[in-house]
Scaffold this active site. Structure first.
Site, PDB file in Angstrom:
ATOM      1  N   LYS A   1       0.810  -1.227   0.000  1.00 41.63           N
ATOM      2  CA  LYS A   1       0.000   0.000   0.000  1.00 41.63           C
ATOM      3  C   LYS A   1       0.836   1.266   0.000  1.00 41.63           C
ATOM      4  O   LYS A   1       0.442   2.264  -0.597  1.00 41.63           O
ATOM      5  CB  LYS A   1      -0.972  -0.010   1.180  1.00 41.63           C
ATOM      6  CG  LYS A   1      -0.298   0.075   2.527  1.00 41.63           C
ATOM      7  CD  LYS A   1      -1.306  -0.110   3.650  1.00 41.63           C
ATOM      8  CE  LYS A   1      -0.587   0.009   4.971  1.00 41.63           C
ATOM      9  NZ  LYS A   1      -1.265  -0.706   6.048  1.00 41.63           N
TER      10      LYS A   1
ATOM     11  N   ARG B   1      -7.209  -0.070  17.069  1.00 48.02           N
ATOM     12  CA  ARG B   1      -7.576   0.275  15.704  1.00 48.02           C
ATOM     13  C   ARG B   1      -8.713  -0.661  15.349  1.00 48.02           C
ATOM     14  O   ARG B   1      -9.640  -0.785  16.134  1.00 48.02           O
ATOM     15  CB  ARG B   1      -6.381   0.194  14.744  1.00 48.02           C
ATOM     16  CG  ARG B   1      -6.592   1.127  13.533  1.00 48.02           C
ATOM     17  CD  ARG B   1      -5.412   1.160  12.567  1.00 48.02           C
ATOM     18  NE  ARG B   1      -5.425   0.023  11.651  1.00 48.02           N
ATOM     19  CZ  ARG B   1      -4.562  -0.123  10.646  1.00 48.02           C
ATOM     20  NH1 ARG B   1      -3.608   0.789  10.439  1.00 48.02           N
ATOM     21  NH2 ARG B   1      -4.615  -1.185   9.861  1.00 48.02           N
TER      22      ARG B   1
HETATM   23  C1  PLP Z   1      -0.439  -1.631   6.506  1.00 44.61           C
HETATM   24  C2  PLP Z   1      -0.898  -2.860   7.120  1.00 44.61           C
HETATM   25  C3  PLP Z   1      -0.001  -3.908   7.350  1.00 44.61           C
HETATM   26  C4  PLP Z   1       1.479  -3.816   7.035  1.00 44.61           C
HETATM   27  O1  PLP Z   1       2.141  -3.033   7.984  1.00 44.61           O
HETATM   28  P1  PLP Z   1       3.746  -2.851   7.972  1.00 44.61           P
HETATM   29  O2  PLP Z   1       4.037  -2.145   9.224  1.00 44.61           O
HETATM   30  O3  PLP Z   1       4.063  -2.054   6.764  1.00 44.61           O
HETATM   31  O4  PLP Z   1       4.342  -4.199   7.921  1.00 44.61           O
HETATM   32  C5  PLP Z   1      -0.505  -5.072   7.895  1.00 44.61           C
HETATM   33  N1  PLP Z   1      -1.814  -5.188   8.214  1.00 44.61           N
HETATM   34  C6  PLP Z   1      -2.706  -4.199   8.011  1.00 44.61           C
HETATM   35  C7  PLP Z   1      -4.129  -4.405   8.399  1.00 44.61           C
HETATM   36  C8  PLP Z   1      -2.277  -3.000   7.462  1.00 44.61           C
HETATM   37  O5  PLP Z   1      -3.161  -2.042   7.251  1.00 44.61           O
END
Ligand code: PLP
Length: 617
Positions: free
Chosen positions: A36, A131
């Site tokens: 992302k 969250r």
């Molecule tokens: C962005 C995201 C991740 C990845 O997080 P990193 O810290 O980049 O490894 C994993 N799970 C969810 C739900 C996310 O939104």
């Protein structure tokens, strides 16, 4: 025009992914690579997949569509919990999503039923970070209710930590997650395939050996892309931190005082700035600002350069003690140490700076390193190609796509004749009036078996599943099957054979499809799911566990949309084949176009499979 840019080293990304997936594999964990922060850049996803991630995680549908249009056929999970209003689009676009609201799941279920699919659900549990996620007390009742919805399947549970609350993953809270999973399984009689234990912040727990063994998935972005764990942002062992580099140019370089002259009010962003008096300093202004990047998330690569501040379009550096290691001019060493006007200054971005740079339309994205999207492009062997490529002009189109071309007319058995070309890295395109599928596939398969110790899959666009018996591994006699080195390597296993776009099948053919469990998509599936989805599924299935694909395209599948595909559907299908980067051989042999219009049509189909788009890149 030279504006700011972010360069993306795909080789480093691939290697970082490899390090992370190896560690995780040692602990029984599959990695979902999260793209992302790159806005779903297909090249990055491809590098991650080559580095061993099992699927891709994305937070936005726009990014998911970009990945899919870019030829990514791996499973994609939607990470951000879906909005109630987007159920249908989500079900149509992805196979799996993370969820925390019963009514949203219900909407997904309804949409899935309508589209004739099953959408997979990961139930998110909030184990403290505040969250997304069901509150633990509500989880079991929610799972019970969701389990009754047709159209969705609970594939697993997951949690997200270190995001809002900064709560650390520990053996204890991970065990809690596993306990929740067990309770759902025991109460509802389900088996949850996935227990997803978080993001990059969970890696230290894995490395310490304290992650409960039941946790079998992590969703990793930052540790792969920037090479850092996310608790202390320390470099992650086995990864590099400079796969992404932000650059901008020095557009002004002057000695100026370090404190502004005159009475001061607010700066451009409503803050009251403070200044330390360091006397006259060499100051550089770069053509990058807050419209491009989160400037405080940039770390200069050269020592001695510090960021003083930024407005929308300007970044101001103190270059007083600057030394640029890139400049090496023995005679003028004192000068060479200095930042120069017109020079590109490089920075390592943190997550937030990278996110902004990748999102900003003003920042050029420069992928470098090996992107295999057109792999193994470079050398193209047209076998018996006339009349499709009869004229010089047509060969020029291929050359403009980056191919060096060669034509070849087999004399004896093409099976043997092709071998030297394959050894030299040619991609064979088989055309001409003689059917060449058996010899073409056999040559490729033998080549791959010996050179790369693997097998190719077969994607077969067919009006009817009239595959020659000599191609099917299931038709080998016992004696032949024992001759592993020889005959077996020339056959395709039904596991790696997919029929696409069938219009009819005789009872015997239907029986073969059932008996050998050959994955088959008919024109009915094309109507129901759309050509894009059908090809995506077909590519995934045919390629899984193989070293690329032999694609057989029967031109009779395309009949202007009467009973078969329309021209546009064919182009889209074959563009997806090209974008997948899986193509090892393409076959339209045994078909004689009726007239010059038919020849032209077929030529354009072939070009689509070789990577031609309406707008070239
Ligand atoms: C962005 C995201 C991740 C990845 O997080 P990193 O810290 O980049 O490894 C994993 N799970 C969810 C739900 C996310 O939104």
């Amino acid at each position: 025009m030279a504006g700011p840019s972010v360069s993306i080293d795909l080789d480093k990304t691939r290697a970082n992914a490899r390090s992370v997936t190896r560690l995780c594999a040692d602990h029984g964990i599959q990695v979902t690579g999260v793209t992302k922060v790159t806005c779903g850049m297909p090249q990055v996803a491809r590098a991650m997949l080559e580095g061993g991630v099992a699927g891709i995680g994305e937070s936005r549908l726009e990014n998911i569509h970009r990945l899919q249009a870019g030829g990514i056929v791996a499973p994609i999970t939607l990470l951000r919990v879906p909005p109630l209003s987007g159920a249908e689009e989500i079900v149509a676009s992805v196979d799996m999503s993370l969820n925390s609201e019963i009514s949203v799941v219900q909407a997904l279920a309804r949409a899935a039923e309508k589209l004739g699919r099953v959408h997979e659900i990961i139930l998110m549990v909030d184990i403290g970070d505040l969250r997304e996620g069901f509150w633990p007390d509500d989880l079991l009742p929610a799972a019970r209710e969701i389990n009754e919805f047709p159209g969705v399947r609970i594939a697993g549970i997951g949690t997200n930590l270190s995001c809002y609350g900064g709560v650390l993953p520990t053996e204890k809270n991970m065990r809690t997650l596993v306990d929740h999973a067990r309770r759902i399984e025991d109460t509802l009689g389900l088996s949850l395939g996935i227990i997803s234990g978080g993001n990059s912040s969970s890696l230290p727990l894995v490395a310490s050996g304290k992650m409960p063994p039941e946790v079998n998935q992590l969703r990793i972005g930052e540790a792969i892309l920037l090479g850092r764990e996310t608790i202390y942002r320390k470099p992650w062992p086995g990864t590099v931190q400079d796969a992404f580099v932000v650059s901008a140019e020095v557009i002004e370089l002057k000695e100026k005082p370090s404190v502004p002259i005159g009475a001061t009010g607010q700066d451009a962003f409503g803050h009251k700035p403070r200044f330390a008096d360091k006397g006259e300093r060499l100051r550089a202004i770069l053509n990058i600002g807050r419209e491009d990047v989160d400037v405080w998330g940039l770390q200069p690569v050269s020592p001695g350069v510090t960021i003083l501040g930024a407005s929308s379009d300007h970044l101001i550096l103190d270059a007083g003690e600057a030394s640029t290691s890139e400049v090496k001019d023995g005679n003028r060493e004192a000068q060479a140490d200095r930042v120069r006007l017109g020079e590109e200054i490089r920075f390592l971005p943190n997550y937030s700076a990278l996110l902004a740079a990748m999102t900003s339309g003003y920042v050029e994205k420069r992928p470098t390193g090996r992107d295999r999207s057109l792999w193994p492009a470079g050398k193209l062997l047209a076998v018996g190609a006339s009349p499709i490529f009869a004229e010089r002009r047509e060969w020029d189109v291929l050359e403009s796509l980056g191919y060096t071309t060669m034509e070849f007319t087999p004399k004896g058995g093409p099976d043997q004749d092709l071998a030297p070309f394959l050894n030299e890295g040619f991609l064979p395109v088989l055309a001409g009036r003689e059917p060449a599928t058996v010899s073409g596939f056999s040559a490729l398969s033998r080549h791959i078996a010996y050179r790369e110790e693997g097998v190719p899959g077969v994607l077969w666009f067919a009006r009817e599943p009239d595959i020659p018996r000599e191609l099917l591994a299931s038709e080998l006699t016992h004696r032949e099957a024992l001759d592993v080195a020889g005959v077996q390597a020339t056959r395709v296993s039904s596991e790696n054979l997919v029929f696409l776009c069938l219009q009819h099948a005789t009872p015997r053919q239907q029986d073969m499809i059932r008996r050998l469990r050959i994955e088959t998509y008919t024109m009915e599936d094309v109507d129901l799911l759309g050509i894009r989805e059908v090809v995506r599924n077909g590519l995934r299935k045919a390629a899984s566990g193989t070293r690329g694909l032999y694609v057989r395209f029967d031109p009779r599948c395309a009949d202007n949309g009467r009973d078969g595909l329309s021209n546009r559907e064919v182009h889209l299908a074959l563009e997806l084949v090209a974008l997948s980067g899986l193509l090892r051989g393409f076959d339209v042999s045994g078909y004689v176009p009726a007239g010059s219009r038919e020849v032209k049509r077929l030529r354009h189909f072939v070009l689509s499979a070789l990577g031609k788009r309406i707008l070239s890149r």
